[in-house]
Design a protein around this motif. Structure first.
Motif: not given
Length: 317
Positions: A147-160
């Motif tokens: 989920v993270y390894n294939e979607n790292e860019t989607q974690f950028t700029g988000k409230d985590i």
């Protein structure tokens, strides 16, 4: 106001201002992480939020909303998605036409494959924006697996929002609600839901109770404390059903199986006649048996002892 309450207030603020997001648990999840994630999911759905549960591995615990888990990092949007079971090479072509006021999607199976079963077709919406990402019970983002390894860019700029109790947590979130003294993740989620002012119904209470019971080994682990029992008492008052989730039993495929004892057959008793037992054998016959005759000696000689030896490839005979 302590730092923990400030952190919870920040999480509540993110949820109130956002419309859609995902809740992710690690691939090697536990019943506690599943209970915590599903409980938060049910609470946010009550608030009218567009939320998806995500895990890169299969989730199969007997808890409310576990069937909502998916492996894709996406949220509900306005794009209609039609899903059905697919075998590689089974579809010949996909076409469409418009008849009057109806848009028809035509899926033709390849020759030799069964036609599509309408009962297996599922409909959902996708393509929605992700405003926030909640990561539960994961010390690092890499623990989320694909989920993270294939979607790292989607974690950028988000409230985590990082919610965890591991001693090794890397504090990777924009908001980190990490309580290393808590006996379960479910207790941390309970505090968040209480601050969201969402009604805790029987399903939420039962899930959280099961998560706490699992994490504390049915309230017997060293991490169980007064706060644990206060949380459990509160959940029981809210209608929680005492559901205990057992830990998976280890596989017995390689378990040791002791060998069966060897049973030797009972020796048969040989009846020897008295005459055979008492009758002596003459010494002359014994000596005769010991000494081979000239004929026996000759027969034991190698047959080729007197033959000439031939050495090949030497020129010598």
């Amino acid at each position: 106001m302590n730092n923990q309450q400030n952190t919870i207030n920040r999480i509540v603020e993110i949820f109130n201002k956002s419309q859609s997001g995902v809740i992710i648990i690690p691939s090697n999840h536990s019943a506690d992480s599943v209970a915590a994630a599903t409980s938060l999911y049910l609470a946010l759905i009550k608030m009218g939020k567009n939320v998806n549960l995500v895990c890169s591995s299969k989730v199969s615990y007997d808890l409310t909303a576990t069937d909502k888990f998916q492996s894709d990092l996406s949220t509900e949007g306005n794009a209609l998605m039609i899903s059905f079971p697919y075998t590689d090479g089974s579809i010949d072509k996909v076409d469409y036409n418009i008849q009057g006021e109806y848009f028809n999607l035509i899926i033709t199976p390849r020759e030799g494959y069964p036609k599509l079963n309408p009962n297996q077709v599922k409909y959902s919406y996708t393509g929605g924006a992700i405003d926030f990402i909640v990561v539960i019970d994961s010390p690092t983002l890499n623990n989320l697996g694909e989920v993270y390894n294939e979607n790292e860019t989607q974690f950028t700029g988000k409230d985590i929002i990082n919610i965890d109790r591991h001693l090794t947590n890397a504090y990777f979130g924009t908001v980190n609600y990490v309580d290393k003294t808590s006996s379960s993740i479910s207790e941390l989620i309970l505090k968040i839901i209480e601050n969201l002012k969402v009604e805790i119904d029987k399903d939420i209470a039962t899930n959280l109770y099961a998560g706490i019971a699992f994490s504390t080994n049915n309230f017997t682990s060293y991490s169980t404390n007064a706060n644990t029992f206060e949380s459990v008492a509160f959940l029981l008052k809210k209608g929680a059903i005492k559901k205990t989730i057992k830990k998976p039993t280890p596989s017995t495929t390689n378990s040791f199986i002791p060998p069966s004892p060897t049973i030797f057959p009972t020796p048969k008793k040989i009846n020897v006649s008295p005459s055979a037992e008492t009758q002596p054998i003459p010494i002359e016959e014994v000596e005769k048996e010991k000494q081979p005759t000239q004929q026996q000696f000759e027969s034991k000689k190698p047959q080729n002892i007197l033959r000439p030896k031939i050495f090949k490839n030497t020129g010598m005979i």
